[in-house]
Structure formats: C-alpha cells, structure tokens
Design a protein around this motif. Structure first.
Motif, PDB file in Angstrom:
ATOM      1  N   VAL A  58      17.398   7.097 -19.542  1.00  0.00           N
ATOM      2  CA  VAL A  58      18.590   6.431 -20.067  1.00  0.00           C
ATOM      3  C   VAL A  58      19.273   7.307 -21.111  1.00  0.00           C
ATOM      4  CG1 VAL A  58      19.435   4.434 -21.362  1.00  0.00           C
ATOM      5  CG2 VAL A  58      17.700   4.127 -19.587  1.00  0.00           C
ATOM      6  N   SER A 104      28.200   5.539 -27.445  1.00  0.00           N
ATOM      7  CA  SER A 104      26.979   5.864 -26.695  1.00  0.00           C
ATOM      8  C   SER A 104      25.835   4.916 -27.058  1.00  0.00           C
ATOM      9  CB  SER A 104      26.569   7.317 -26.947  1.00  0.00           C
ATOM     10  OG  SER A 104      26.237   7.531 -28.307  1.00  0.00           O
ATOM     11  N   ILE A 114      26.355   1.517 -25.072  1.00  0.00           N
ATOM     12  CA  ILE A 114      26.023   1.658 -23.645  1.00  0.00           C
ATOM     13  C   ILE A 114      24.511   1.718 -23.447  1.00  0.00           C
ATOM     14  CG2 ILE A 114      26.215   3.158 -21.625  1.00  0.00           C
ATOM     15  CD1 ILE A 114      28.961   4.040 -22.742  1.00  0.00           C
ATOM     16  N   THR A 115      23.832   2.548 -24.238  1.00  0.00           N
ATOM     17  CA  THR A 115      22.385   2.735 -24.091  1.00  0.00           C
ATOM     18  C   THR A 115      21.628   1.457 -24.385  1.00  0.00           C
ATOM     19  OG1 THR A 115      22.681   5.025 -24.801  1.00  0.00           O
ATOM     20  CG2 THR A 115      20.436   4.166 -24.786  1.00  0.00           C
ATOM     21  N   THR A 116      21.995   0.754 -25.453  1.00  0.00           N
ATOM     22  CA  THR A 116      21.302  -0.474 -25.843  1.00  0.00           C
ATOM     23  C   THR A 116      21.395  -1.535 -24.759  1.00  0.00           C
ATOM     24  OG1 THR A 116      21.695  -0.044 -28.197  1.00  0.00           O
ATOM     25  CG2 THR A 116      21.181  -2.303 -27.570  1.00  0.00           C
ATOM     26  N   LEU A 117      22.563  -1.709 -24.183  1.00  0.00           N
ATOM     27  CA  LEU A 117      22.740  -2.723 -23.140  1.00  0.00           C
ATOM     28  C   LEU A 117      21.857  -2.433 -21.928  1.00  0.00           C
ATOM     29  CD1 LEU A 117      26.624  -3.245 -23.274  1.00  0.00           C
ATOM     30  CD2 LEU A 117      24.836  -4.821 -24.061  1.00  0.00           C
ATOM     31  N   ILE A 118      21.792  -1.171 -21.522  1.00  0.00           N
ATOM     32  CA  ILE A 118      20.965  -0.807 -20.370  1.00  0.00           C
ATOM     33  C   ILE A 118      19.482  -1.008 -20.677  1.00  0.00           C
ATOM     34  CG2 ILE A 118      20.241   1.120 -18.900  1.00  0.00           C
ATOM     35  CD1 ILE A 118      23.090   2.195 -19.100  1.00  0.00           C
ATOM     36  N   LEU A 119      19.044  -0.617 -21.872  1.00  0.00           N
ATOM     37  CA  LEU A 119      17.638  -0.790 -22.250  1.00  0.00           C
ATOM     38  C   LEU A 119      17.253  -2.262 -22.303  1.00  0.00           C
ATOM     39  CD1 LEU A 119      17.224   1.916 -25.057  1.00  0.00           C
ATOM     40  CD2 LEU A 119      16.226   1.955 -22.770  1.00  0.00           C
ATOM     41  N   CYS A 155      23.054   8.372 -20.886  1.00  0.00           N
ATOM     42  CA  CYS A 155      23.941   7.611 -21.768  1.00  0.00           C
ATOM     43  C   CYS A 155      24.144   8.241 -23.137  1.00  0.00           C
ATOM     44  CB  CYS A 155      23.384   6.197 -21.953  1.00  0.00           C
ATOM     45  SG  CYS A 155      23.273   5.277 -20.414  1.00  0.00           S
ATOM     46  N   VAL A 186      18.474  -4.720 -20.471  1.00  0.00           N
ATOM     47  CA  VAL A 186      18.324  -5.211 -19.098  1.00  0.00           C
ATOM     48  C   VAL A 186      16.969  -4.814 -18.522  1.00  0.00           C
ATOM     49  CG1 VAL A 186      19.179  -4.963 -16.736  1.00  0.00           C
ATOM     50  CG2 VAL A 186      20.798  -5.260 -18.620  1.00  0.00           C
ATOM     51  N   PHE A 187      16.603  -3.548 -18.706  1.00  0.00           N
ATOM     52  CA  PHE A 187      15.368  -3.074 -18.102  1.00  0.00           C
ATOM     53  C   PHE A 187      14.122  -3.495 -18.884  1.00  0.00           C
ATOM     54  CE2 PHE A 187      18.274  -0.536 -15.678  1.00  0.00           C
ATOM     55  CZ  PHE A 187      17.635  -0.392 -14.463  1.00  0.00           C
TER      56      PHE A 187
END
Length: 449
Positions: free
Chosen positions: A391, A424, A427-432, A395, A434-435
C-alpha cells in the motif's frame, strides 16, 4: 526486573496502553530535543548554510539507515509473540539473533553510507555552497551506525516485554552527553557541522554500551551471553518476514521524501533551511504519534502470542483515539506558535517564510498520518507486514512521485509540493482500514509455530 515490565496481556487495557506509550513518547521527544539542539546550535552559531547542510541530509540519512533499522520492527514483533506465549527458550534465541544481526549489518551500512553520500547529495540538487558540509556531516554520522543499530535492536527487545522505561533512561543519559558536546565542539572549537556529527556519534556509542549492559543482566529473562551470539536462521526468517516489509515500507517513505527534498532544493538554501527547521518541528508531532504505532505493534503481538485475538479491535480503536488527541493537540500548538518556533532555528527571514509554508500544512493534517501508522502497527502485530508495504509503495511513494511529475511540475511552489503529504495519508489510511477488516477475519490463521 519484572516490575519494570507492563503486563500487556492482562488487566485494564486503556491504562496500560498509556503506561506503555508515555515512556516511548518521551523517549522519542527527548531524542528529537537532542537533535533539535544540534540544529539550533549549528543554525545560531554557524549560519544558515551550515543549517542547510545538516537539513539537506535528513531524508537521505533516514533512507540509508532504514535499510536495516526496519528490521528492529521484526525483532520487536517476534520477541513480543514469544514473550506473550511464554516461550522463554525462543525468546532468548531471538535476543541473541537480534544482537548478532545488528553487529553484522552495522558495519556494511556504515561503509555504504560513507561511499555513496556525496554522489547521492549531488543527485538531489544540493546547492554547491551546502554540498561539502552536508557530505562531511553524513560521513561522520555513518561511522556511528553500528552503535545506532545495536541500541535500536536492544530497545526493541526491552519493549517486547513491556519495558519502555529503561530505553528512556538510556537515551536521556546519552542525549545529555550529546548536548554538552554540541555546545563545546561548535561554540568553543568552532567545528560547525563536524562538531554536531561527532557529538551525535559519541552519544550513540554511549547508548549502545548502556543497552548492552542492560541485556547482560543475569537476573533478566533475556540474559545476553556473548558466547551464545549466533544467528538462528529459523528465527531470522521470522524476523525477516516482518522486518523486511517494514524496512521496505520505511525506505519507500524516505524515497518519496527524498524526491520532495530534491524539489525543495530547487528553491535554494533559504528554502532548504526553512524546510529543515519546519521538519524538526513537525517531527515532534510525528514522534509523539509514533508512540501509539509502537504501542499497537507490541500490544497486538503479545495478545496474538497469548491467543487473545479478540482484544485486537479494542487495541486498534483505543490507539486511534489516543493518536487523534496527540496529533490534533500537538498540531494546534505548532500552528499557534509557528513563527516563534521557527525562529529558534534561524533568524533568516526568507528561511522562516519558507518554513511557515511547510509547517502550516503538515501541523494541521498530521493526525491523518497517525491513523495510518496505528493501523499499520496493528497489522504488523497480527503478522501481516507485506500488505502495508505494498500500500505504501503505491499510495505514498508512487502517488507523491506522480504528484511531483504532474501537479507540482505544472505549478511549482512549496505549497503545492507539501500538500502531497496529507493527500497521500488520506488515500493510504482508507485502503488500510478496508483491508484491516478483511485480515481480521483471517487472524486465526496466523501462528508463530
């Protein structure tokens, strides 16, 4: 010895999170205060060019050091897992493997840094009036890397047991030596950037000696014995499985920051000095929040080792709450006293104005980086270290590079450059997030056996 350790697995979670995090936070803040003294002394007594010489090396030094320092995260997680599982035999093997690894890695990294520093600084568009001083500073600094690695690996072992007080004590003692030597070498002997670097290396040597003395305590669980120094390749594989992705993650952050530093260098020595001064200030915010990252790693790993996976969500949410309070509070203070804080480093009006651009953007949004760090810490404590690295690759490093090549290139200004940071982080926090929920369902598949 056990009274120094916090029982991470049992008892009140909110209180113990704070008890663990506070010494970690104070350790980081003290370290920054000592580094700040470096910057203040060299800036006030040797001028803006000397300050720029030290500031221009920041991201490059971090990039090369983090090539191995990230392995301390692997040491931390593996040691905490075995300590939580009460597997004392493998815990001791982890200690001896970690100390041996720090010695094996430290010397090659020192040699590498000394060789590559000047061409790397030149490639980063470092101005000619800054290049010689920055090169000298880096070469002296890298001679002390073996001591720095030894301290950090040793501190990771202590934190894995819940002992955060002794690393704080050791850093305080070595930091006082650093400040005293800074004053003597810069103001009395007029050694400028060389004096600052010599003081730093000397203090790192002292901290390494103190951590070794602590690890050799015969009454302790780790009980380091020089005759048993060897690498267990089974444990090394486990350390690498966590540590190498963490290393790559740190390097990616610093690669992206190095790209940003190269862009700052285009604006001249005043912009470099101002950005360096602002960077020192916003580092206090980051370091305070990073205490919650280290707390989330240790609490998650020990509870996974003890088979108490149901506590992971509580650890995450409490750490997110605390990092919000820290990030917003510290950021507000930095914004309120922004100009006064920058004037501690330099009296150059142009440098201060450049520094305000960076400081106002970062201080107001840094809590977003805290969210990202906490979620990454929990994932690493669960044993998932590769994914946060992937990620970050896309990101953080990829996004910031693309930003510089497109948005910044179209509108080259410091404001446009530094706004890449909060974008940045979001974006990174939102993806982390979710996963995290995806990996949480699979947590029972992780085993230290």
């Amino acid at each position: 010895m056990m009274r120094r350790n916090i029982d991470i697995v049992n008892g009140s979670m909110p209180k113990k999170l704070i008890s663990f995090a506070m010494p970690v936070m104070l350790t980081g803040i003290l370290q920054l205060l000592f580094n700040t003294c470096d910057m203040i002394i060299v800036g006030q007594f040797s001028g803006s060019d000397a300050l720029a010489a030290v500031g221009a090396t920041t991201y490059l030094v971090n990039l090369l050091i983090n090539a191995f320092l990230g392995l301390s995260v692997g040491v931390n997680v593996v040691a905490a897992l075995y300590f939580g599982a009460r597997d004392h035999e493998n815990f001791q093997k982890t200690v001896h493997t970690a100390v041996t690894l720090s010695l094996v890695c430290g010397i090659p990294l020192a040699i590498l840094g000394i060789i590559v520093c000047r061409p790397c600084l030149a490639a980063m568009n470092t101005p000619s009036n800054v290049l010689d001083g920055a090169t000298l500073y880096m070469r002296i600094l890298f001679s002390g890397i073996p001591f720095l690695l030894l301290y950090n690996f040793g501190a990771a072992i202590l934190r894995a047991q819940g002992n955060t007080r002794q690393p704080l004590l050791f850093l305080t003692m070595s930091g006082i030596i650093n400040v005293v030597l800074n004053i003597i070498l810069v103001t009395v002997f007029h050694l400028s950037v060389a004096g600052v670097a010599i003081a730093t290396v000397t203090s790192q040597f002292v901290s390494a000696l103190l951590i070794l003395h602590c690890l050799r305590d015969p009454k302790s669980l780790y009980c380091l014995d020089f005759r048993k120094l060897r690498i267990s390749f089974v444990l090394l594989k486990k350390i690498f499985s966590i540590g190498i992705p963490a290393t790559v993650n740190s390097m990616l952050f610093n690669i992206s920051n190095t790209q940003i530093q190269s862009s700052v260098n285009i604006f001249g020595s005043a912009a470099i000095a101002g950005s360096a001064a602002a960077g020192c200030i916003d580092n206090f915010i980051y370091t305070s929040m990073n205490a919650m990252h280290q707390t989330s790693v240790n609490f998650t790993a020990q509870n996974v080792g003890a088979g108490q996976n149901h506590k992971i969500s509580k650890i995450l949410y409490l750490c997110l709450l605390y990092v919000t309070i820290i990030g917003v509070g510290a950021g507000a203070i930095a914004l309120l006293f922004n100009r006064q804080l920058l004037m501690l480093y330099t009296r150059d009006i142009a440098a201060i104005e450049h520094g305000l651009v960076r400081l106002n953007i970062i201080a107001s949004t840094y809590f977003l980086c805290g969210y990202m760090e906490v979620i990454t810490g929990v994932l690493r404590g669960m044993g998932y270290s590769v994914f946060p690295t992937l990620v970050s690759c896309v990101c953080i490093c990829g996004f910031r590079l693309a930003w510089i090549m497109t948005v910044f290139k179209a509108t080259p200004s410091l404001f446009i450059l530094f706004i890449a940071y909060p974008v940045s982080w979001i974006i990174t926090t939102l993806i982390l997030f979710v996963f995290y929920f995806i990996f949480k369902r699979k947590q029972n598949k992780f085993s230290i056996k």
